[in-house]
Write a protein that holds these residues in place. Structure first.
Motif, PDB file in Angstrom:
ATOM      1  N   GLN A 119      33.426  28.933  37.316  1.00 43.89           N
ATOM      2  CA  GLN A 119      33.580  30.150  36.551  1.00 43.89           C
ATOM      3  C   GLN A 119      34.881  30.848  36.923  1.00 43.89           C
ATOM      4  OE1 GLN A 119      29.896  32.055  37.732  1.00 43.89           O
ATOM      5  NE2 GLN A 119      28.957  31.567  35.782  1.00 43.89           N
ATOM      6  N   THR A 120      35.355  31.685  36.005  1.00 41.46           N
ATOM      7  CA  THR A 120      36.547  32.480  36.286  1.00 41.46           C
ATOM      8  C   THR A 120      36.279  33.371  37.488  1.00 41.46           C
ATOM      9  OG1 THR A 120      37.153  32.502  33.948  1.00 41.46           O
ATOM     10  CG2 THR A 120      38.158  34.174  35.362  1.00 41.46           C
ATOM     11  N   GLU A 121      37.132  33.257  38.509  1.00 38.06           N
ATOM     12  CA  GLU A 121      36.907  34.001  39.746  1.00 38.06           C
ATOM     13  C   GLU A 121      37.613  35.351  39.696  1.00 38.06           C
ATOM     14  OE1 GLU A 121      36.046  30.761  43.142  1.00 38.06           O
ATOM     15  OE2 GLU A 121      38.126  30.817  42.468  1.00 38.06           O
ATOM     16  N   ILE A 122      37.224  36.212  40.629  1.00 36.37           N
ATOM     17  CA  ILE A 122      37.689  37.602  40.618  1.00 36.37           C
ATOM     18  C   ILE A 122      38.391  37.905  41.935  1.00 36.37           C
ATOM     19  CG2 ILE A 122      36.960  40.014  40.507  1.00 36.37           C
ATOM     20  CD1 ILE A 122      34.471  38.920  38.906  1.00 36.37           C
ATOM     21  N   THR A 123      39.599  38.443  41.825  1.00 36.88           N
ATOM     22  CA  THR A 123      40.382  38.822  43.002  1.00 36.88           C
ATOM     23  C   THR A 123      40.583  40.326  43.024  1.00 36.88           C
ATOM     24  OG1 THR A 123      41.555  36.711  43.114  1.00 36.88           O
ATOM     25  CG2 THR A 123      42.608  38.591  44.158  1.00 36.88           C
ATOM     26  N   ALA A 124      40.291  40.950  44.164  1.00 37.27           N
ATOM     27  CA  ALA A 124      40.507  42.388  44.345  1.00 37.27           C
ATOM     28  C   ALA A 124      41.977  42.630  44.705  1.00 37.27           C
ATOM     29  CB  ALA A 124      39.588  42.928  45.429  1.00 37.27           C
ATOM     30  N   HIS A 125      42.692  43.364  43.858  1.00 38.46           N
ATOM     31  CA  HIS A 125      44.118  43.596  44.014  1.00 38.46           C
ATOM     32  C   HIS A 125      44.392  44.540  45.180  1.00 38.46           C
ATOM     33  CE1 HIS A 125      48.048  45.458  42.353  1.00 38.46           C
ATOM     34  NE2 HIS A 125      48.322  44.263  42.870  1.00 38.46           N
ATOM     35  N   VAL A 145      26.701  43.915  42.446  1.00 35.41           N
ATOM     36  CA  VAL A 145      25.884  43.395  43.546  1.00 35.41           C
ATOM     37  C   VAL A 145      24.625  42.733  43.000  1.00 35.41           C
ATOM     38  CG1 VAL A 145      24.542  44.038  45.575  1.00 35.41           C
ATOM     39  CG2 VAL A 145      26.776  45.086  45.188  1.00 35.41           C
ATOM     40  N   LEU A 146      23.976  43.380  42.025  1.00 34.88           N
ATOM     41  CA  LEU A 146      22.755  42.822  41.447  1.00 34.88           C
ATOM     42  C   LEU A 146      23.034  41.491  40.763  1.00 34.88           C
ATOM     43  CD1 LEU A 146      19.769  43.091  40.830  1.00 34.88           C
ATOM     44  CD2 LEU A 146      20.357  44.403  38.785  1.00 34.88           C
ATOM     45  N   THR A 147      24.156  41.406  40.040  1.00 34.08           N
ATOM     46  CA  THR A 147      24.521  40.153  39.373  1.00 34.08           C
ATOM     47  C   THR A 147      24.706  39.035  40.388  1.00 34.08           C
ATOM     48  OG1 THR A 147      25.619  41.346  37.569  1.00 34.08           O
ATOM     49  CG2 THR A 147      26.244  39.052  37.901  1.00 34.08           C
ATOM     50  N   ALA A 148      25.412  39.334  41.492  1.00 35.40           N
ATOM     51  CA  ALA A 148      25.646  38.321  42.521  1.00 35.40           C
ATOM     52  C   ALA A 148      24.348  37.927  43.211  1.00 35.40           C
ATOM     53  CB  ALA A 148      26.656  38.839  43.544  1.00 35.40           C
ATOM     54  N   VAL A 149      23.503  38.917  43.521  1.00 32.92           N
ATOM     55  CA  VAL A 149      22.234  38.636  44.201  1.00 32.92           C
ATOM     56  C   VAL A 149      21.329  37.783  43.314  1.00 32.92           C
ATOM     57  CG1 VAL A 149      20.095  39.688  45.050  1.00 32.92           C
ATOM     58  CG2 VAL A 149      22.309  40.657  45.697  1.00 32.92           C
ATOM     59  N   ALA A 158      34.831  43.927  36.848  1.00 30.78           N
ATOM     60  CA  ALA A 158      35.095  42.577  36.343  1.00 30.78           C
ATOM     61  C   ALA A 158      33.847  41.709  36.427  1.00 30.78           C
ATOM     62  CB  ALA A 158      36.235  41.943  37.133  1.00 30.78           C
ATOM     63  N   ARG A 159      33.121  41.779  37.534  1.00 28.92           N
ATOM     64  CA  ARG A 159      31.896  40.979  37.652  1.00 28.92           C
ATOM     65  C   ARG A 159      30.849  41.435  36.650  1.00 28.92           C
ATOM     66  NH1 ARG A 159      30.491  37.106  40.673  1.00 28.92           N
ATOM     67  NH2 ARG A 159      32.373  37.336  41.950  1.00 28.92           N
ATOM     68  N   GLU A 160      30.790  42.739  36.427  1.00 31.55           N
ATOM     69  CA  GLU A 160      29.839  43.268  35.441  1.00 31.55           C
ATOM     70  C   GLU A 160      30.173  42.773  34.045  1.00 31.55           C
ATOM     71  OE1 GLU A 160      28.882  47.569  33.339  1.00 31.55           O
ATOM     72  OE2 GLU A 160      29.777  47.520  35.343  1.00 31.55           O
ATOM     73  N   VAL A 161      31.475  42.804  33.694  1.00 35.85           N
ATOM     74  CA  VAL A 161      31.898  42.402  32.352  1.00 35.85           C
ATOM     75  C   VAL A 161      31.759  40.894  32.151  1.00 35.85           C
ATOM     76  CG1 VAL A 161      33.902  42.225  30.814  1.00 35.85           C
ATOM     77  CG2 VAL A 161      33.453  44.358  32.046  1.00 35.85           C
ATOM     78  N   ASP A 189      32.152  44.480  49.449  1.00 33.64           N
ATOM     79  CA  ASP A 189      30.997  45.199  48.893  1.00 33.64           C
ATOM     80  C   ASP A 189      30.900  45.016  47.379  1.00 33.64           C
ATOM     81  OD1 ASP A 189      30.381  46.119  51.421  1.00 33.64           O
ATOM     82  OD2 ASP A 189      31.365  48.068  51.150  1.00 33.64           O
ATOM     83  N   GLU A 190      32.057  44.881  46.722  1.00 34.22           N
ATOM     84  CA  GLU A 190      32.085  44.740  45.269  1.00 34.22           C
ATOM     85  C   GLU A 190      31.973  43.283  44.825  1.00 34.22           C
ATOM     86  OE1 GLU A 190      34.623  47.444  42.959  1.00 34.22           O
ATOM     87  OE2 GLU A 190      35.465  48.081  44.880  1.00 34.22           O
ATOM     88  N   MET A 191      31.677  42.392  45.762  1.00 27.15           N
ATOM     89  CA  MET A 191      31.403  40.987  45.473  1.00 27.15           C
ATOM     90  C   MET A 191      32.604  40.253  44.877  1.00 27.15           C
ATOM     91  SD  MET A 191      28.387  41.345  46.602  1.00 27.15           S
ATOM     92  CE  MET A 191      27.777  39.676  46.450  1.00 27.15           C
ATOM     93  N   ALA A 192      33.820  40.631  45.290  1.00 27.30           N
ATOM     94  CA  ALA A 192      35.007  39.909  44.846  1.00 27.30           C
ATOM     95  C   ALA A 192      35.010  38.511  45.460  1.00 27.30           C
ATOM     96  CB  ALA A 192      36.272  40.665  45.241  1.00 27.30           C
ATOM     97  N   ASP A 193      35.564  37.542  44.725  1.00 25.96           N
ATOM     98  CA  ASP A 193      35.687  36.179  45.255  1.00 25.96           C
ATOM     99  C   ASP A 193      36.869  36.078  46.208  1.00 25.96           C
ATOM    100  OD1 ASP A 193      33.551  34.946  43.623  1.00 25.96           O
ATOM    101  OD2 ASP A 193      34.888  35.445  41.962  1.00 25.96           O
TER     102      ASP A 193
END
Length: 615
Positions: A363-369, A258-262, A591-594, A389-393
């Motif tokens: 950027q490489t996007e993130i999908t919540a499975h 969340v902090l990274t996205a904000v 994934a967003r953190e990494v 909540d986990e900021m998935a794309d």
């Protein structure tokens, strides 16, 4: 320098509020219109070239296609006109400030229109090129930050900047470009204030700067350094405030994501604000330089305490009072329509999303499975909300139909694993399926969670998160492809949804229902040239089969690459280095953190958590 800064401050203050409103509204309105227009040209040229996506792999072949060059030229000309109108408005406002005169927003708009038309009438086409170059130079930091978000430009830049020779070359290049821009620094005033042809205006600018260019460049560098310092302080304060709020209110497992996205959104806002104030500061400083350099030495000595006034009336102010009132009414109507249309387009972009034609350049996007399936029961509304909540794309969901042809979200055909009922979903009506509990197996707190319909999911996700909708294979007679495509069209979410399947026939039927819906072919192994199929826009493949050669081949053919299911931190980094476009994972926050986490943000977050724990 102190006297120069005081004069710049005075000339900016005269019409600061009107200038800020003009630049913000103009950039929002013109920017939205321009993005939409360029997107339309891009879609047209892509379809004519036979590509689904614009990628760095197929960019060269795409640009050389016969239909592409005219579209690029049209987009470039449109951009030059838009930045020239803004330049004309700024010159108009600062010319009024030089007279110590207030100017309202309509006056700035009118002056922008008149000055731009004058350049067209006098065939000063070079002024449009100069305006674009000036815009790029003044917004260079913003453009550089945007480039670092383009894949794989960020990797290339990182590698290049690690080489001393490359760093030196970059410095030399920027020096040459800046040196070329210096002689034309005051050409806008020469052409728009003194009404000169461009060639004469360039000669006038060169004469004014003769022997003074070091002073002029130093003055511009000074005001921009002050602005950058202020923006850095604001960003640090925003980051600290965001870290405190995230620590207090966000779930601990998703806090860094969340902090990274904000922080990313805060950076975009500050970059936009910085670009607005940078152009105002630069034009204010250039106005001071223009009038100071235009004076004789004696006049300069006499104006130590008073800003010089050049006795020349703006073109817009030459309009007789009656005609001026009529023009004001028309400008008011035009600006109202423009602002209303821009507001609608901004809302539409935020709510319905942007076209994904160039998404693979980002950027490489993130999908919540299956939603955030490690935090809530898979394919439920709870899992989808957790993915938000986990900021998935994207949120990946599986769909199939009930006996009464309602499209529902569920992975298993047999409901024994998730509902404890040994029955096929396709043999049950929607009401029967809806009565089942698919949350208790995951945990008591999710008892009573229901199987959602696709309609319910689309309503909840519109404008909030994009969807990867996987069609389960139910046989040739199933109407699942058409029903799913129909719902996506009904909710206007073609730019927010992609449809995937292991069945090429299903994807072909989706394209037949609506060619604009993006489709992805799910592969268990990476054999064959599936990315060349005309009915798919990307491939979705097991991560263990992905190679750089495969990614490059897909991109060269204008297709994207999604990989599944990537949960290990090391593998996430590896997929990003391979240049894949989307990572499907059970841990979107991880994934967003990494992929995009800032070490400084992580350390700040840990520090705040420690302080709150021991406080």
């Amino acid at each position: 320098m102190k006297h120069f800064l005081r004069q710049t401050d005075e000339v900016i203050k005269w019409n600061l509020r009107q200038l800020v409103v003009f630049v913000i509204l103009y950039r929002l309105a013109a920017g939205i219109f321009y993005i939409r227009a360029v997107n339309g040209l891009l879609r047209f040229s892509l379809s004519m070239a036979g590509y689904s996506y614009l990628t760095l792999g197929n960019l060269g072949a795409f640009l050389w296609h016969p239909f592409t060059l005219p579209c690029v030229a049209l987009a470039l000309m449109g951009g030059m006109v838009l930045v020239t109108v803004e330049t004309a408005g700024l010159v108009t406002a600062f010319q009024a400030s030089a007279y110590s005169r207030k100017m309202d927003l309509l006056g700035i708009l009118g002056g922008a229109a008149v000055n731009t038309w004058d350049q067209i009438r006098r065939r000063n086409w070079q002024i449009f090129v100069a305006s674009l170059g000036n815009y790029i130079l003044m917004n260079s930091y913003l453009l550089a930050r945007l480039l670092t978000k383009v894949k794989p430009v960020d990797f290339v830049l990182e590698e290049v900047l690690n080489l001393p020779a490359a760093r030196l070359g970059l410095v030399i290049l920027m020096t040459v470009l800046s040196a070329a821009a210096v002689p034309s620094m005051l050409v806008f005033w020469a052409c728009m204030v003194e009404q000169k042809r461009f060639r004469d205006g360039l000669r006038r600018s060169t004469e004014l700067l003769k022997g003074r260019w070091i002073k002029a460049v130093g003055a511009l560098v000074c005001v921009n350094v002050l602005l950058m310092g202020g923006l850095m302080l604001l960003y640090g304060a925003a980051m600290a405030l965001a870290a405190v709020l995230v620590t207090l209110f966000a779930d601990s497992y998703a806090a860094l994501a969340v902090l990274t996205a904000v922080c990313g959104k805060a950076e975009i806002i500050l970059l936009f604000a910085g670009a607005v104030f940078a152009v105002i500061l630069d034009f204010g400083a250039l106005t001071v330089l223009y009038y100071r350099f235009s004076q004789s030495r004696r006049e300069q000595e006499d104006s130590a305490k008073r800003y010089p006034v050049r006795r020349r009336t703006e073109a817009f102010m030459r309009i007789v009072p009656g005609r001026r009132e009529i023009m004001r009414r028309w400008l008011l109507l035009f600006s109202g329509v423009l602002a209303g249309t821009a507001a609608f387009l901004i809302f539409d972009m935020a709510y319905n999303g942007m076209s994904s034609d160039w998404s693979v350049l980002g950027q490489t996007e993130i999908t919540a499975h299956r939603g955030s399936s490690k935090m809530a029961p898979e394919n439920t509304m709870a899992a989808i909300f957790k993915a938000m909540d986990e900021m998935a794309d994207y949120c990946e969901i599986d769909v199939q139909t009930t006996a009464d042809d309602v499209v529902v979200v569920c992975h298993d055909r047999n409901l024994k694993r998730v509902a404890g009922v040994d029955r096929l979903l396709t043999d049950m009506t929607f009401e029967q399926a809806r009565s089942l509990d698919v949350g208790s197996y995951f945990g008591e707190e999710y008892a009573g969670e229901k199987i959602p319909s696709l309609r319910e999911v689309l309503e909840a996700c519109k404008g909030r998160i994009r969807l990867n909708i996987e069609l389960k294979s139910l046989g040739e007679k199933s109407s699942l492809p058409e029903l799913t495509a129909g719902l996506i069209k009904e909710y206007g979410m073609k730019d927010q949804c992609v449809v995937t399947s292991v069945s090429l026939e299903y994807l072909k039927r989706v394209k037949a229902a609506d060619p604009d819906i993006r489709t992805g072919y799910i592969l268990a192994a990476g054999y064959g040239s599936y990315y060349k199929n005309e009915f798919i826009d990307f491939i979705s493949i097991r991560s263990s089969f992905v190679t750089r050669k495969m990614v490059e081949a897909a991109h060269e053919n204008g297709k994207g690459v999604h990989v599944w299911t990537v949960d290990d931190r090391g593998e996430m980094k590896q997929m990003r280095l391979l240049g894949v476009d989307n990572i499907i994972t059970d841990y979107p926050a991880r994934a967003r953190e990494v992929l995009y986490g800032d070490p400084g943000a992580k350390n700040l977050l840990e520090f705040l958590k420690m302080g709150l724990k021991h406080g």
